[in-house]
Write an enzyme that holds these catalytic residues in place. Structure first.
Site, short mmCIF file in Angstrom:
data_model
loop_
_atom_site.label_atom_id
_atom_site.label_comp_id
_atom_site.label_asym_id
_atom_site.label_seq_id
_atom_site.Cartn_x
_atom_site.Cartn_y
_atom_site.Cartn_z
N ASP A 1 16.14 2.33 2.22
CA ASP A 1 14.79 2.86 2.30
C ASP A 1 14.59 3.48 3.67
O ASP A 1 15.02 2.93 4.67
CB ASP A 1 13.78 1.72 2.12
N ASP B 1 -9.16 2.29 7.56
CA ASP B 1 -7.75 2.21 7.15
C ASP B 1 -7.00 1.36 8.16
O ASP B 1 -6.82 1.74 9.30
CB ASP B 1 -7.18 3.65 7.09
N GLU C 1 -0.59 3.79 10.29
CA GLU C 1 -0.80 5.24 10.23
C GLU C 1 -2.27 5.56 10.47
O GLU C 1 -2.61 6.41 11.28
CB GLU C 1 -0.40 5.79 8.86
N PHE D 1 -6.18 3.61 -1.05
CA PHE D 1 -5.05 4.41 -1.51
C PHE D 1 -4.49 3.78 -2.79
O PHE D 1 -4.32 2.57 -2.87
CB PHE D 1 -3.97 4.41 -0.43
N THR E 1 -3.68 8.16 -7.38
CA THR E 1 -4.43 9.24 -6.72
C THR E 1 -3.68 9.77 -5.52
O THR E 1 -3.78 10.93 -5.15
CB THR E 1 -5.81 8.75 -6.27
N ARG E 2 -2.88 8.91 -4.88
CA ARG E 2 -2.12 9.23 -3.69
C ARG E 2 -3.00 9.83 -2.59
O ARG E 2 -2.59 10.72 -1.87
CB ARG E 2 -0.94 10.16 -4.04
N MET E 3 -4.23 9.34 -2.51
CA MET E 3 -5.08 9.69 -1.37
C MET E 3 -6.07 8.55 -1.14
O MET E 3 -6.24 7.66 -1.96
CB MET E 3 -5.82 11.00 -1.63
N LYS F 1 -8.20 11.97 2.59
CA LYS F 1 -6.95 12.43 3.19
C LYS F 1 -5.81 11.95 2.28
O LYS F 1 -5.92 10.92 1.61
CB LYS F 1 -6.78 11.88 4.61
N ASP G 1 11.80 -4.42 -2.01
CA ASP G 1 10.90 -5.55 -1.95
C ASP G 1 9.84 -5.54 -3.04
O ASP G 1 9.38 -6.57 -3.48
CB ASP G 1 10.25 -5.67 -0.56
#
Lengths: 686, 592
Positions: free
Chosen positions: A315, A352, A356, A384, A388-390, A402, A525
């Protein structure tokens, strides 16, 4: 890495109990399990009978010689037992430190899967899979399980040696809890997943303790070889009696037929006692070495398979790069000002908690120092999700988002906005530089891009280069787009990469490699990694992983450090190399032993054969004794090597073979000549 | 020694020069492809299949293949046994030599079917032309081809993957005989005839003696000189690594090996087909590098041992030297050295090199009295056989044994580089190790136990012709040679007894089938595996390191078992020779 091994575990304190063990192992039931050493054992009893007979018939001088040889045969057996016992003791020391975590705990069993359901106190050992328990701050987790409700910080140092507490929470990839660890704060409702006595720690204890390990295929093949060699040398020595008889009675009419004592000594010298005596210890030591790296293998076979691996599926995140990407720049688009982009990006990331997200807030603060430190009341957090990946925040009138560019584009177009033309160019440029573009949108307006930079771990490139010389390919697996993936792949020096990887593509890639005959190792994992982990020849699961992933893998890394796979491969190779090197050494030793014993046995019949005594040994009796003493002493001399493993160097097979042939082949040929001569010199001292 | 070096390297150069094109041709034959001889031979081949009812496209698994092989060999054994037993009832027995006794017939039938050609009889006084041609020569062809059929499935096991088909036994047999053995023998027989080897159905010619002499009351005026279809049998005897001579003295007989040229050519011919198969292997297995490594390993044993043998034979015998007899190398002394039991036209070097080639391959032919060689030269013969047919070895079987050792070496080497061993892309696992161990280690058991039985039993000792350790060497040789399907005889031992007929017969059978059937089983298992791609982590088998590993394995695993026996035989013989010579020299010096 601070596995709680007693400081003296590798030192001399283990020797005394191990010596007692090796005496105990002289029981025939223990000896018969090792065919090579069993021959020595039978020989030792046989010579003992000869000594008694010679004493009874008044041949004291003959009995003295036989007794001396016999003593060293018993010592040979003891030394071999000692090697195994030492390895087992090391394992036990490790198991004991683990077992300390396994003291009796009480569990709070719940009647229903809710934290407020009726509870009753039961013994932790009585818990069955499927039962629901509540664990609160200060409790020791009584059994392996999966959190189904709540979030808690857990001290897993008992298992991993890592003192920083970790978060365990229901749902997601951090839901697995391990027996023996302690909840520090908050509470968890856990569904028990393991049978009593079969928890993770129990398995570890069992692995290191069990002496009736199943032999691995490679060990079996080597075992066959050793047994066949033993059989042949049995015939060689038995027929030598006939040949000697003919030489004395028909050919030369002088001298004496070779004595039974010398024949037994020759047999023991010729059969591969060195590797035969050390073989069990090598296997146990391999498992222990893994344990020292905080990896639990479900079988010894998995360790060997690790040595055979051709392809490593790694990974990207956590293995090749430091887990966290950091925001490094804002790229506004169109009319958007840099400050607006920074502010919106910062706002949408305020809640968040991922590294990141935090790095975005940090960067935003630099250009907009006035950025709020908390979300205004009434704001709704949009987490997240994989679909939807946002992520983002819904304020009173505004929706801030975002996320990945295609997800945001879909979102913008769905909301009736237009996708700025220059956007694709910027995204492309960022991706081409190996960074991750994160697009920020305010309602239907795409504002610009946050550039997230991946940081490749230091030293990883050199490591991959070493693997390449060993013939192992590294493949980086990432969810990134192909451009980003390619740049990081180049920076990290992997051989190949798998971009936009989904669990299915991982699985498909593993199958494709295997179809071509490659052996594949991977780390994982998440639950969705489970099929790929099961498919891979070596599947290493992080201890922080889900229960499903742990079950599917054949090794678990307690440190949850994906880089560990590289060490496991080296341990696997080292295990095989140790076996091969000691076998070669053992067989090569025979030449010198022949040169010690054959002239000693026949010089009385054919005096001219004295020329074969190239070591110039002082007398036939000393020659035989020196050979048998050498044969016995070489075992304890090599125990440290067997336990530690032959030094492994990441290099090509040809170089490795050449090196080991020199050391163990040529060394095995020459060393006994020196050793036997030295022992002979010592014997003549008095 | 210069002669020996020159001769040895000329022989090797010629061998490989011929083997190269021949090997490429053979590879195509084994692959079932069309070759330039096809227009002539293909109709013949098809006729054979039609006659035998064989479908050449029908491939077999290893069990079927092995069963066909065993049945075919058993039929061949029965056929030959009956011919030998029924000789008086069959035609073409002009000298009325009578039936071969049962023990001898059993031994001979086993011997020729297993490509051993151990002979307990004297050819010219035992067998008529029919038995020689239909009995022995036929088996000379077939047993050589059977050797190839032991190798081909093994090679296919490495090359093919995920299949259980290893080829069609009858096709492999037929193509080997038709396309390779027959044409080669024809050419070689013609060369031999040109050099003066007879090939006739006449069994005897009578020659008038120049000096008639009295034997008792009888005046002997004539000498009966035995003749027969010699050249045709000699060609395949040598080419097919058979070695069973038409005449009792084998290739020492001027009608089998008349000139220095035939002597050299026969030495080449013995090595030719094993070398050819090494080349064919390179092509079939697509492993030229590995094949070169195998050739180097082979020569690593062959060249030093041949030179040692030549050196020993050329050195003056120390016990004759003390008598002031000239033994130095000179043309007048036919090259000098140890000339006991050596014809002038052959010489000590010719004898040593021929003997080395005959025992390195499974030919076992002899052009001098091996019994009279110097102890260490005789020891070279023994040692070459005891290596287990890996230095050139028998046709097919030699390479098969060498591959078995390679598997063994790869296992050790694979462990030493930390990887499950692979050879030619196939993983070597438990089953392969079992079969290889069986194959490699059965031969020492057969030879050592057989020798022990012989030296311990009065019947075994009664046949011994020489006292001292040389007698032990004779017995050891009499078991080593059949146990490795070599067939050369040390002489000096009366092997035509029931005891040795049975003992050597059993040794030949075990040495053939116990050694190679496990390899067929391994081929079956290998073919089922998938091919592993080669990477930098794979142990390469085309390097010098691998050659060292292979040679080391052959020495340590194969040859070390025989060290005690060799020490008590040729070793003690040599030691005795040196002590006695030193003693004699001392006595002479002390004398006034």
């Amino acid at each position: 890495m601070s596995r709680a091994v007693p400081a003296d575990a590798h030192g001399w304190t283990l020797v005394r109990p191990a010596l007692l063990d090796s005496l105990r192992k002289l029981h025939p039931r223990g000896q018969v399990r090792n065919p090579v050493m069993f021959v020595v054992y039978v020989g030792a009893w046989f010579l003992l009978a000869l000594v008694v007979r010679d004493l009874a018939t008044g041949r004291a001088s003959l009995a003295g010689f036989t007794a001396a040889i016999d003593l060293w045969l018993w010592l040979t057996c003891l030394f071999a037992n000692l090697a195994e016992a030492l390895a087992e003791r090391q394992g036990k020391a490790q198991a004991a430190s683990l077992r300390a975590t396994r003291q009796e705990v009480r569990a709070k069993r719940l009647a229903a899967p809710r934290h407020d359901a009726a509870r009753e106190e039961v013994a932790g050992a009585d818990l069955r899979p499927g039962e629901i328990i509540l664990i609160e701050a200060g409790d020791v987790i009584p059994s392996d399980g999966e959190a189904i409700e709540g979030v808690a910080s857990v001290d897993e140092s008992a298992v991993t040696g890592e003192s920083a507490p970790v978060i365990r929470e229901a749902g997601g990839d951090k839901s697995a809890v391990t027996a023996g660890t302690t909840v520090l704060s908050d509470w968890l409702v856990v569904r028990v997943t393991s049978e009593p006595g079969a928890t993770f720690i129990d398995r570890m204890i069992h692995m290191v303790e069990s002496t009736t390990r199943r032999k691995t295929p490679n060990e079996i093949a080597l075992g066959i070889l050793l047994v066949v060699l033993t059989l042949v040398f049995l015939v060689v020595t038995a027929t030598l009696y006939a040949f000697s008889w003919y030489a004395v009675h028909t050919a030369a009419h002088s001298g004496q037929v070779i004595g039974l004592t010398v024949l037994v000594a020759l047999l023991v010298c010729l059969i591969p006692t060195t590797i035969g005596g050390l073989l069990p210890a090598i296997g146990i030591a391999g498992i222990i070495r893994l344990m020292r790296h905080n990896v639990v293998a479900t079988s010894g076979r998995a360790i060997e398979a690790a040595g055979d691996v051709d392809v490593l599926l790694l990974d990207k995140t956590g293995t090749i790069t430091y887990g966290n990407r950091r925001a490094s720049a804002f790229h506004p688009v169109g009319r958007t000002s840099p400050a607006e982009l920074a502010e919106i990006a910062g706002l949408s990331s305020l809640a968040d908690d991922t590294p990141e997200g935090k790095s975005i807030v940090e960067l935003a603060r630099k250009s907009v120092p006035s950025l709020a430190s908390a979300l205004p009341p009434g704001a709704t957090l949009i987490p997240f999700t994989a679909e939807t990946r946002m992520s983002g925040v819904d304020l009173d009138r505004e929706h801030l988002r975002k996320g990945a560019s295609d997800a945001i584009r879909a979102h913008v177009e769905r909301s009736g906005g237009a996708w700025p033309e220059e956007m694709d160019g910027i995204i492309h440029k960022i991706a081409a530089a190996g960074c991750t573009p994160l697009v920020v949108a305010r309602d239907a307006r795409a504002l610009g891009v946050v550039e997230l930079r991946d940081v490749v771990k230091s030293g990883i490139r050199e490591r991959f280069a070493r693997f390449r010389t060993m013939g192992i390919q590294t493949v980086m697996v990432t969810g990134d787009n192909p451009l980003t993936a390619a740049t990081i792949a180049a920076e990290a020096g992997v051989d190949d990469y798998l971009a936009e990887a989904k669990p299915e593509t991982k699985l498909a890639r593993i199958r494709a490699y295997q179809k071509d005959g490659y052996m594949v190792a991977m780390t994982g994992d998440g639950t969705n990694d489970a099929p790929a982990l099961a498919q891979a020849d070596v599947g290493l699961c992080m201890a922080s992983g889900t229960q499903a992933a742990r079950e599917a893998a054949n090794m678990v890394d307690l440190d949850s450090n994906p880089t560990k796979l590289l060490e496991i491969v080296e341990i696997g190779k080292q295990l095989l190399i140790t076996r091969g090197a000691l076998t070669t050494f053992s067989v090569a030793n025979d030449v010198a032993k022949y040169f010690a014993i054959l002239p000693a046995a026949f010089v009385a019949v054919y005096p001219g054969l004295g020329v074969l005594n190239i070591m110039g040994l002082s007398s036939p009796a000393h020659a035989v004794l020196a050979a048998i003493i050498f044969n016995a002493l070489v075992i304890p001399l090599l125990i440290p090597l067997a336990l530690r493993g032959v030094r492994f160097r990441a290099t090509s097979a040809t170089r490795l073979l050449r090196r080991n042939l020199w050391i163990y082949g040529l060394g095995g040929l020459v060393f006994p000549f020196v050793g036997i001569k030295l022992i002979d010199l010592l014997l003549t001292l008095h | 020694m210069t002669t020996a070096l020159f001769l040895l390297f000329s022989i090797l150069a010629l061998t490989f020069l011929l083997a190269l094109p021949l090997g490429l041709y053979a590879a195509r034959v084994f692959a079932g492809e069309r070759v330039w001889t096809s227009p002539l031979l293909a109709p013949l081949e098809r006729a054979v299949y039609r006659l035998a009812g064989v479908d050449p496209a029908n491939e077999m698994d290893w069990k079927k293949y092995a069963t066909s092989l065993l049945l075919f060999n058993f039929a061949g054994f029965l056929f030959l046994y009956l011919i030998l037993r029924l000789q008086p009832l069959l035609p073409l027995d002009p000298l009325h030599l009578g039936a071969v006794p049962p023990g001898s017939a059993f031994n001979t039938a086993v011997s020729f079917v297993t490509n051993t050609n151990w002979q307990d009889y004297a050819g010219e006084t035992t067998l008529g032309p029919l038995a020689q041609m239909l009995g022995l020569t036929v088996q000379n062809f077939l047993s050589a081809a059977v050797g190839v059929t032991l190798l081909l499935p093994l090679v296919r096991g490495f090359v093919r993957h995920e299949t259980d088909r290893l080829g069609n036994y009858w096709v492999d047999l037929t193509r080997t005989v038709l396309y390779i053995l027959l044409p080669l023998s024809l050419v070689f027989a013609l060369v031999l005839v040109a050099q003066g080897v007879p090939d006739t159905l006449t069994a005897l010619v009578r020659a008038h003696l120049v000096f008639p002499f009295h034997e008792g009351a009888h005046l002997v005026r004539h000498q009966a000189i035995a003749l027969g279809p010699v050249a045709s049998q000699e060609a395949i005897k040598i080419l097919g690594n058979n070695g069973g001579g038409f005449f009792n003295v084998n290739s020492a007989h001027p009608f089998e090996n008349p000139t220095a040229l035939t002597n050299a050519l026969e030495t080449v011919a013995m090595l030719l087909l094993p070398a050819t198969l090494l080349v064919a292997f390179a092509r079939l297995a697509r492993a030229p590098g590995t094949a070169v490594a195998l050739v180097i390993a082979t020569l690593l044993f062959f060249i030093p041992l041949a030179l040692l043998s030549a050196h020993e034979e050329l050195s003056p015998n120390p016990r004759i030297a003390v008598l002031s007899v000239a033994q130095h190398p000179s043309p007048r002394l036919a090259g000098g050295g140890n000339l006991v039991g050596v014809d002038d036209r052959i010489g000590a070097v010719g004898c040593a090199l021929f003997a080395t080639a005959a025992t390195a391959t499974s030919t076992g032919a002899a052009n001098c009295a091996y019994d009279s060689m110097m102890p260490l030269a005789g020891g070279v013969n023994l040692f070459l056989m005891q290596l287990g047919e890996v230095v050139f070895g028998g046709i097919g079987t030699g390479l098969a044994s060498l591959l078995a050792f390679a598997v063994f070496a790869v296992f050790l080497g694979g462990l030493m580089v930390g990887r499950t061993p692979e050879f030619l892309g196939k993983k070597i696992e438990t089953f392969e190790m079992k079969m290889v161990s069986l194959s490699i280690l059965v031969m020492p058991l057969v030879v050592l136990v057989g020798t022990a039985v012989a030296v311990l039993s009065p019947a075994g000792r009664a046949s011994v012709g020489n006292p001292g350790p040389h007698g032990f060497s004779e017995i050891l040789y009499a078991l080593t040679s059949p146990g490795n399907n070599n067939g050369s005889a040390f002489g000096g031992l009366d092997a035509a007894t029931r005891f040795y007929n049975i003992l050597t017969g059993v040794a030949m059978l075990l040495g053939r089938y116990w050694v190679y059937l496990p390899l067929l089983a391994m081929a079956g298992s290998l073919a089922r595996k998938r091919t592993v791609p080669v990477g930098a982590g794979t142990l390469p088998t085309h390097t010098l390191t691998f050659v060292v590993l292979l040679a080391g394995s052959i020495l340590l695993i194969g040859a070390l078992n025989f060290l005690p026996a060799l020490v008590l035989g040729p070793g003690a013989d040599q030691a005795l020779l040196m002590t006695r010579a030193a003693h004699a020299a001392l006595v002479r010096r002390a004398a006034p």
